[in-house]
Design an enzyme around this catalytic site. Structure first.
Site: not given
Lengths: 281, 321
Positions: B261, B182, B145, B284, B60
Site C-alpha cells: 500500500g 489478499k 478486487c 502504484t 496481475k
C-alpha cells in the site's frame, strides 16, 4: 524495442503560440526513437503527489548537439501536470521513459503520403515527413487547428513538406474549416496511398473515414490518457479489431499509439463493444 | 505518550545487511515484490530492472477466461494516489500458462501467481491449474478486487465468504506452495478476516488491496471513471495499510504478512516491516517510476545499514515492542 528510464535535464522551454516546446537532455532515448514513438514524463519531482506519467509524441531528437542526446516535445498547459511543466526552466531535472510504443509504419514502395496534424499533434509529422522523403515517398502535410496560435510547426512544414496545407476553424490562417475539408481532395490529387494522422480522437476518426473513402490506408497515433506508458497498468485501452476479426481492448501505449485507422472501433471508444474478447456476456 | 527510540548500534556497511527472507519455506533474496496489477506478468518491467533480482514478481490477477475489463476512463489521478476501475482485464488462464508464466520462470524470477474468480468454483479450478504449473513460488488469492459489478462478490468483505473460498481452493494447491489471501481494508475488523482465512488454510495474508473510492469530473459533474467507483492506491493509502498490518500482527503474532500500500521509498518498506510485515510489495509507484521495486530494495538496505541493523528479523515487529 526497449525503453530506457533516464534522469533527464531541461535544456530549454520555449512558448510557441499556445504551446510550449520542451528540449530535454536525456541519455539512451534519441538513437532508438522513430517517428510516432513517445516519451512518458514523471511530473512534479521525486516527492510529487502527481503519480501518473504524462505521455507526449516525440517532436524530434538529436544525438549530436552540444547538450548531448536530446529529445524534444510540444505540449499544451491544460492540466495540473502540464501546468507544472510550463514552469520548467533550463537545468531542472525531469525523469523520462522512452522511446515507447509502436512507431508509424513506413511504406516499402515510394508511394505518395499525406500527413495530418491537429493542433500540437503535428509534432511527430515533421520527422515522419523527412523519413518518408528519404525513402522516396512524397510527404504532403496538412496542419489544422481551431485558430492560428494553436497551429504548430508551420515553418518545419514548409521545410520538409512536399506541399503544405493549413486549415483553421476561424479562418485566421489558411482554409477556413477542418483538416477533413481539404483532405479528400488532397488524397485524390496526390494519389496518396497512406494517410498519417496525429491529433484529437474526433479528428482521427474523421481522417480514417476520409482515407478509407478515398482508397488510402491510414495510420493514426491515438491520444488516450495513460498512467504508466509502459504497458503494465491497462488504463489506456481502446477497442481494436485484429486481423482475425476479433475486437480486443488493446493498450495504446505498447500496442499503439499508432494503429491502422480501419482497425480502430472509433464509434466504440470509451465502451466495451458487444463481441469484444472477454466482454460482458 | 512517547516511546524510547530503538537503538541498534552504529552504522554498518550496506554490504553487511542481509535482506534475505524465508517466506513459508520459499527463499527470497530480498523482501520486495511487485504488487498484483501493477507489473502485468513482469515482462515489461524487465527492461528497467532484472526481474530475477527482485524478491518476487506478483502477477496481475488471472481469471479462468479472457476478460475485457471495464470501459474507459479507467484511471483518475488523486492526491498522492489514483483511482482505477480496470476490471481485471486479462488473457485468461490458458494464455497465461502458455505464455506469461513460462517466461517468468525461464527468466529466473520467483513467480507469485495472483488468481481471481467470480465464484468459489472459479478459484478451485484456478488453484488446481496454477498449482500444477511448474515454477510457481506462491499463490496469492485475490478475494478483494473492488472492481466487480456486485459488491456482494467481494469475498473479503465477509469472514464466512473469505473462509469458504480459501477452504475450497487450498486442498488443490501443493503444500509446498504457500497461499496468501489478499484482503481489503474496507471492513470493520480486518484481523477477523485474516483469522478466518488462516483457519481455512491460508499460509498468510496480503494487505491491503485498494480502498473503494469515487471522484467527480469538473466538466461533466459526473463520476470521472467509466466504472463509477474505483480502487484507491498509492502513497495516499500507506498509513491505512501500515495500520492494517499492525492490527493483524497484534491479533495473529505468527501469521506471515505481505504488506502493500503506497510504498515509494526504502523507509516506507521499513515501516511495514516494523509493523509486522514479513515481506512487502511495491505497486502504484511503479507507474511513476518503473525502476522503483529495485530502488526500494537498495534504499531499504541503506535504511537498515545506517541504523546498524543487520537483518530484517532484527526489526520485524519492532514497533510492537
Amino acid at each position: 524495442m526497449s525503453a530506457t528510464q533516464s534522469a533527464g535535464t531541461v535544456v530549454s522551454r520555449t512558448p510557441v503560440g499556445d504551446y510550449h516546446h520542451l528540449v530535454i537532455a536525456a541519455e539512451g532515448i534519441a538513437e532508438h526513437a522513430r517517428p510516432g514513438h513517445f516519451v512518458a514524463l514523471a511530473i512534479g519531482g521525486v516527492d510529487s503527489g502527481m503519480l501518473l506519467r504524462r505521455a507526449f509524441s516525440i517532436y524530434r531528437t538529436s544525438t549530436t548537439g552540444r547538450h548531448g542526446e536530446t529529445v524534444e516535445i510540444v505540449f499544451a498547459a491544460h492540466g495540473k501536470g502540464t501546468r507544472w511543466m510550463a514552469d520548467l526552466a533550463p537545468g531542472d531535472p525531469i525523469d523520462v521513459v522512452g522511446p515507447v510504443g509502436r512507431p508509424f509504419a513506413l511504406p516499402k514502395e515510394p508511394v505518395s503520403c499525406v500527413l495530418v496534424g491537429g493542433g500540437y499533434g503535428s509534432a511527430p509529422m515533421f520527422s515522419l515527413a523527412t523519413a518518408l522523403r528519404d525513402r522516396g515517398c512524397p510527404a504532403h502535410l496538412v496542419l489544422g487547428a481551431a485558430t492560428t496560435p494553436r497551429l504548430f510547426g508551420l515553418s518545419d512544414a514548409n521545410k520538409v513538406g512536399s506541399s503544405v496545407h493549413v486549415t483553421t476553424e476561424d479562418g485566421s490562417t489558411g482554409t477556413r474549416g477542418r483538416v477533413t475539408d481539404v483532405l479528400g481532395d488532397l488524397v485524390d490529387t496526390t494519389d496518396a496511398a497512406v494517410v498519417y494522422a496525429c491529433g484529437p480522437m474526433g479528428m482521427l476518426r474523421a481522417v480514417a473515414d476520409v482515407a478509407e473513402d478515398n482508397g488510402a490506408w491510414s495510420q493514426c497515433a491515438v491520444e488516450e490518457s495513460m498512467a504508466c506508458g509502459i504497458g503494465v497498468c491497462m488504463t489506456c485501452v481502446l477497442p481494436v479489431e485484429g486481423e482475425d476479426g476479433i475486437v480486443r481492448m488493446v493498450r495504446s501505449c505498447v500496442d499503439g499509439p499508432v494503429f491502422r485507422g480501419d482497425r480502430v472501433r472509433w464509434d466504440a471508444v470509451g465502451t466495451i463493444p458487444p463481441g469484444t474478447l472477454g466482454g460482458p456476456r | 505518550m512517547s516511546y524510547a527510540p530503538h537503538d541498534f548500534g552504529g552504522p554498518i556497511s550496506p554490504d553487511e545487511v542481509d535482506l534475505s527472507v524465508d517466506l513459508c519455506g520459499v527463499a527470497l533474496p530480498n523482501p520486495v515484490m511487485t504488487a498484483s496489477g501493477c507489473a502485468a506478468a513482469g515482462r515489461e518491467l524487465d527492461q528497467f530492472f532484472d526481474v530475477a533480482e527482485l524478491g518476487a514478481i506478483v502477477t496481475k490477477s488471472i481469471m479462468l477466461n479472457p476478460r475485457s475489463g471495464r470501459a474507459t476512463p479507467r484511471m483518475a489521478e488523486t492526491p498522492s494516489g489514483m483511482l482505477n476501475s480496470i476490471g481485471l482485464q486479462g488473457p485468461g488462464i490458458d494464455a497465461f500458462l502458455a505464455r506469461d508464466l513460462p517466461w517468468l520462470v525461464q527468466r529466473g524470477a520467483r513467480a507469485v501467481v495472483s488468481i481471481a474468480g467470480d465464484k468459489p468454483a472459479d478459484y478451485v479450478e484456478l488453484a488446481r491449474r496454477v498449482g500444477q504449473a511448474p515454477g510457481v513460488a506462491a499463490i496469492e488469492v485475490n478475494i478483494s478486487c473492488p472492481n466487480v459489478e456486485n459488491r456482494g462478490l467481494v469475498f473479503a468483505c465477509d469472514a464466512e465468504s473469505s473462509y469458504r473460498v480459501i477452504e475450497e481452493c487450498r486442498p488443490h494447491i501443493p503444500d509446498d506452495i504457500p497461499v496468501f489471501a489478499k484482503l481489503t481494508p474496507d471492513v470493520t475488523d480486518i484481523a477477523t478476516i485474516a483469522g478466518a482465512v488462516a483457519d481455512a488454510g491460508a499460509d498468510g495474508v496480503t494487505v491491503i488491496n485498494t480502498l473503494l473510492g469515487l471522484t467527480m469530473d469538473p466538466d461533466t459533474l459526473r463520476p470521472r471513471l467509466g466504472g463509477v467507483t474505483g480502487g484507491l492506491s498509492g502513497p495516499a493509502v500507506r498509513p491505512v495499510a501500515v495500520r492494517a498490518v499492525w492490527q493483524i500482527r497484534k491479533a495473529l503474532p505468527d501469521l506471515p504478512i505481505l504488506g502493500v500500500g503506497g510504498i515509494r521509498t526504502g523507509f516506507d518498506a521499513l515501516e511495514f516491516v516494523l509493523a509486522g510485515a514479513d515481506a512487502v510489495q511495491v505497486g502504484t509507484v511503479i507507474f511513476n517510476d518503473p525502476g522503483a521495486p529495485m530502488r526500494v530494495v537498495r534504499e531499504l538496505r541503506d535504511e537498515l545499514a545506517v541504523r546498524g541493523i543487520r537483518s530484517l528479523d532484527t526489526v520485524r515487529n519492532a514497533a510492537h515492542g
